[in-house]
Design a protein around this motif. Structure first.
Motif, mmCIF file in Angstrom:
data_model
loop_
_atom_site.group_PDB
_atom_site.id
_atom_site.type_symbol
_atom_site.label_atom_id
_atom_site.label_comp_id
_atom_site.label_asym_id
_atom_site.label_seq_id
_atom_site.Cartn_x
_atom_site.Cartn_y
_atom_site.Cartn_z
ATOM 1 N N PRO A 50 -9.182 -2.746 5.014
ATOM 2 C CA PRO A 50 -9.544 -1.452 5.614
ATOM 3 C C PRO A 50 -8.397 -0.437 5.552
ATOM 4 O O PRO A 50 -8.639 0.764 5.391
ATOM 5 C CB PRO A 50 -9.893 -1.816 7.069
ATOM 6 C CG PRO A 50 -10.301 -3.250 7.007
ATOM 7 C CD PRO A 50 -9.424 -3.863 5.960
ATOM 8 N N TYR A 51 -7.164 -0.907 5.684
ATOM 9 C CA TYR A 51 -6.012 -0.009 5.586
ATOM 10 C C TYR A 51 -5.907 0.582 4.184
ATOM 11 O O TYR A 51 -5.648 1.781 4.017
ATOM 12 C CB TYR A 51 -4.728 -0.770 5.946
ATOM 13 C CG TYR A 51 -3.495 0.093 5.981
ATOM 14 C CD1 TYR A 51 -3.197 0.866 7.105
ATOM 15 C CD2 TYR A 51 -2.640 0.164 4.890
ATOM 16 C CE1 TYR A 51 -2.072 1.678 7.139
ATOM 17 C CE2 TYR A 51 -1.500 0.972 4.910
ATOM 18 C CZ TYR A 51 -1.226 1.718 6.036
ATOM 19 O OH TYR A 51 -0.122 2.525 6.059
ATOM 20 N N PHE A 52 -6.106 -0.256 3.178
ATOM 21 C CA PHE A 52 -6.094 0.229 1.790
ATOM 22 C C PHE A 52 -7.178 1.281 1.591
ATOM 23 O O PHE A 52 -6.948 2.312 0.950
ATOM 24 C CB PHE A 52 -6.316 -0.933 0.816
ATOM 25 C CG PHE A 52 -5.050 -1.627 0.406
ATOM 26 C CD1 PHE A 52 -4.606 -1.590 -0.916
ATOM 27 C CD2 PHE A 52 -4.291 -2.331 1.319
ATOM 28 C CE1 PHE A 52 -3.444 -2.226 -1.305
ATOM 29 C CE2 PHE A 52 -3.120 -2.971 0.953
ATOM 30 C CZ PHE A 52 -2.692 -2.920 -0.369
ATOM 31 N N LYS A 53 -8.353 1.016 2.142
ATOM 32 C CA LYS A 53 -9.470 1.970 1.995
ATOM 33 C C LYS A 53 -9.139 3.292 2.677
ATOM 34 O O LYS A 53 -9.376 4.367 2.115
ATOM 35 C CB LYS A 53 -10.744 1.366 2.588
ATOM 36 C CG LYS A 53 -11.969 2.222 2.375
ATOM 37 C CD LYS A 53 -13.233 1.517 2.866
ATOM 38 C CE LYS A 53 -14.465 2.366 2.607
ATOM 39 N NZ LYS A 53 -15.712 1.689 3.078
ATOM 40 N N CYS A 96 0.836 -1.206 0.000
ATOM 41 C CA CYS A 96 0.000 0.000 0.000
ATOM 42 C C CYS A 96 0.873 1.259 0.000
ATOM 43 O O CYS A 96 0.637 2.196 -0.779
ATOM 44 C CB CYS A 96 -0.914 -0.023 1.224
ATOM 45 S SG CYS A 96 -2.126 1.305 1.273
ATOM 46 N N ARG A 97 1.891 1.254 0.841
ATOM 47 C CA ARG A 97 2.794 2.409 0.899
ATOM 48 C C ARG A 97 3.576 2.562 -0.400
ATOM 49 O O ARG A 97 3.798 3.687 -0.876
ATOM 50 C CB ARG A 97 3.755 2.239 2.080
ATOM 51 C CG ARG A 97 3.066 2.345 3.439
ATOM 52 C CD ARG A 97 3.987 1.936 4.568
ATOM 53 N NE ARG A 97 3.331 2.072 5.871
ATOM 54 C CZ ARG A 97 3.796 1.543 6.999
ATOM 55 N NH1 ARG A 97 4.937 0.846 6.968
ATOM 56 N NH2 ARG A 97 3.145 1.698 8.130
ATOM 57 N N LEU A 98 3.987 1.447 -0.970
ATOM 58 C CA LEU A 98 4.719 1.483 -2.236
ATOM 59 C C LEU A 98 3.845 2.063 -3.347
ATOM 60 O O LEU A 98 4.306 2.858 -4.169
ATOM 61 C CB LEU A 98 5.175 0.067 -2.599
ATOM 62 C CG LEU A 98 6.197 -0.090 -3.726
ATOM 63 C CD1 LEU A 98 7.490 0.649 -3.394
ATOM 64 C CD2 LEU A 98 6.483 -1.572 -3.969
ATOM 65 N N ALA A 99 2.582 1.645 -3.368
ATOM 66 C CA ALA A 99 1.652 2.169 -4.372
ATOM 67 C C ALA A 99 1.476 3.682 -4.226
ATOM 68 O O ALA A 99 1.398 4.411 -5.221
ATOM 69 C CB ALA A 99 0.302 1.460 -4.257
ATOM 70 N N LYS A 100 1.432 4.171 -2.991
ATOM 71 C CA LYS A 100 1.301 5.614 -2.779
ATOM 72 C C LYS A 100 2.555 6.351 -3.222
ATOM 73 O O LYS A 100 2.475 7.450 -3.774
ATOM 74 C CB LYS A 100 1.006 5.895 -1.305
ATOM 75 C CG LYS A 100 -0.365 5.410 -0.850
ATOM 76 C CD LYS A 100 -0.716 5.913 0.530
ATOM 77 C CE LYS A 100 -1.073 7.381 0.498
ATOM 78 N NZ LYS A 100 -1.618 7.862 1.777
ATOM 79 N N GLN A 124 1.661 3.103 -8.254
ATOM 80 C CA GLN A 124 1.120 1.761 -8.455
ATOM 81 C C GLN A 124 2.124 0.729 -7.931
ATOM 82 O O GLN A 124 3.303 1.029 -7.762
ATOM 83 C CB GLN A 124 0.834 1.491 -9.923
ATOM 84 C CG GLN A 124 2.064 1.497 -10.821
ATOM 85 C CD GLN A 124 1.728 1.185 -12.273
ATOM 86 O OE1 GLN A 124 0.886 1.852 -12.872
ATOM 87 N NE2 GLN A 124 2.354 0.164 -12.815
ATOM 88 N N ALA A 125 1.629 -0.481 -7.683
ATOM 89 C CA ALA A 125 2.490 -1.569 -7.229
ATOM 90 C C ALA A 125 1.837 -2.898 -7.587
ATOM 91 O O ALA A 125 0.610 -3.006 -7.655
ATOM 92 C CB ALA A 125 2.722 -1.488 -5.720
ATOM 93 N N ILE A 126 2.691 -3.901 -7.829
ATOM 94 C CA ILE A 126 2.214 -5.244 -8.151
ATOM 95 C C ILE A 126 2.749 -6.211 -7.106
ATOM 96 O O ILE A 126 3.961 -6.282 -6.870
ATOM 97 C CB ILE A 126 2.677 -5.686 -9.551
ATOM 98 C CG1 ILE A 126 2.056 -4.780 -10.616
ATOM 99 C CG2 ILE A 126 2.302 -7.151 -9.818
ATOM 100 C CD1 ILE A 126 2.551 -5.064 -12.027
ATOM 101 N N ALA A 127 1.842 -6.945 -6.467
ATOM 102 C CA ALA A 127 2.221 -7.922 -5.449
ATOM 103 C C ALA A 127 1.753 -9.308 -5.871
ATOM 104 O O ALA A 127 0.758 -9.446 -6.586
ATOM 105 C CB ALA A 127 1.615 -7.549 -4.105
ATOM 106 N N ILE A 128 2.491 -10.311 -5.410
ATOM 107 C CA ILE A 128 2.130 -11.693 -5.715
ATOM 108 C C ILE A 128 2.007 -12.481 -4.420
ATOM 109 O O ILE A 128 2.896 -12.451 -3.566
ATOM 110 C CB ILE A 128 3.180 -12.360 -6.631
ATOM 111 C CG1 ILE A 128 3.149 -11.725 -8.023
ATOM 112 C CG2 ILE A 128 2.920 -13.868 -6.742
ATOM 113 C CD1 ILE A 128 4.159 -12.324 -9.002
#
Length: 281
Positions: free
Chosen positions: A244-247, A213-217, A221-225
């Motif tokens: 909820p954290y993402f929201k 989430c922090r990386l995306a901010k 954007q960010a890609i996780a697997i």
């Protein structure tokens, strides 16, 4: 007050409420972000295709994961169809030879470096056929194959034939995927983070999701697997805990294809010129 006057007053009051509500809505809209402006994360879940931990949980959750389905397993086609029906993006989780590891981990019909170019292409085409509705591919293991230019070129040629993107799962620092994909004009992206491993706990997955989430901010954007399997239920639970954290942070989860720019988006004024040149050659 007569009936006619009361009706007039009521009408004026209702009109005033409508105007005030509309104005308030416009103020909120002006101060908010559109979906396109918000940071985004793609959550790819590998190893679908069999009856294993976490599969049912993800299918019933509605979390907009990208389902990476291994071909040639008992439930590969069925799960691809179910994922598509459930609104998930589907990709082929292509088994590829690693530098180390057991061959049994690869599953049926893996891509190995001892195969001819023709044999590699045949396997990739069959894999795409076995996983309907696929929008792209990513590699299952494959640390040896991703560094082999001949093999990867063959794989990317088939991806291009079918208008598919490729996600480099990041299993080797020697990967030639980015270089070849750019040269061949195949849409691609590289994994930013793994959410789990064979020993991961629910809390570990949650912490990894927070990092994503922090990386995306930070990056936009960010890609996780992550994975279904032995620890698949823990992976599902950790991802669910992080929603909820993402929201709160206003990071939205999207299909992987949303994070892969095509040539039209990157070069809107010139993307057609190269195609026109090829046509005249």
């Amino acid at each position: 007050m007569t009936v006619g006057k009361r009706r007039t007053v009521y009408f004026l009051l209702i009109t005033l409420v409508v105007i005030m509500t509309s104005a308030g809505g416009n103020v909120l809209a002006a101060g908010s972000h559109t979906e396109e402006e918000l940071p985004k994360a793609a959550i790819i879940i590998d190893d679908f295709g069999g009856d294993t931990g976490g599969v049912i949980d993800f299918f019933e959750s509605g979390i907009p994961i990208t389902a990476a389905i291994m071909p040639f397993l008992d439930e590969s086609t069925e799960q691809a169809e179910k994922a598509n029906k459930s609104g998930f993006e589907v990709i082929v989780h292509l088994p590829m030879e690693p530098k180390r590891g057991k061959k049994s981990w690869l599953g049926p019909m893996p891509v190995t470096t001892d195969l001819s170019t023709k044999e590699v292409k045949e396997i990739v085409r069959k894999a795409i056929e076995d996983v309907p509705y696929a929008r792209g591919l990513n590699n299952h293991m494959g640390s040896k194959v991703v560094g082999n230019e001949r093999i990867m070129r063959a794989i990317l040629e088939v991806a291009k034939e079918h208008n598919l993107y490729f996600i480099d799962s990041g299993t080797s620092g020697d990967s030639v995927i980015p270089k070849l994909a750019e040269e061949m004009e195949v849409p691609y992206a590289v994994r930013d983070s793994f959410l789990d491993d064979s020993y991961s706990s629910r809390d570990h997955v949650f912490r990894q999701m927070v990092n994503v989430c922090r990386l995306a901010k930070d990056q936009g954007q960010a890609i996780a697997i992550g994975h279904v399997g032995v620890k698949g239920k823990d992976t599902f639970a950790g991802i669910t805990d992080a929603l909820p954290y993402f929201k709160k942070e206003k990071v939205i989860i999207v299909p992987a294809s949303r994070l892969i720019k095509n040539e039209i988006e990157e070069k809107p004024d010139t993307f057609w010129q190269k195609k026109a040149r090829y046509k005249n050659d």
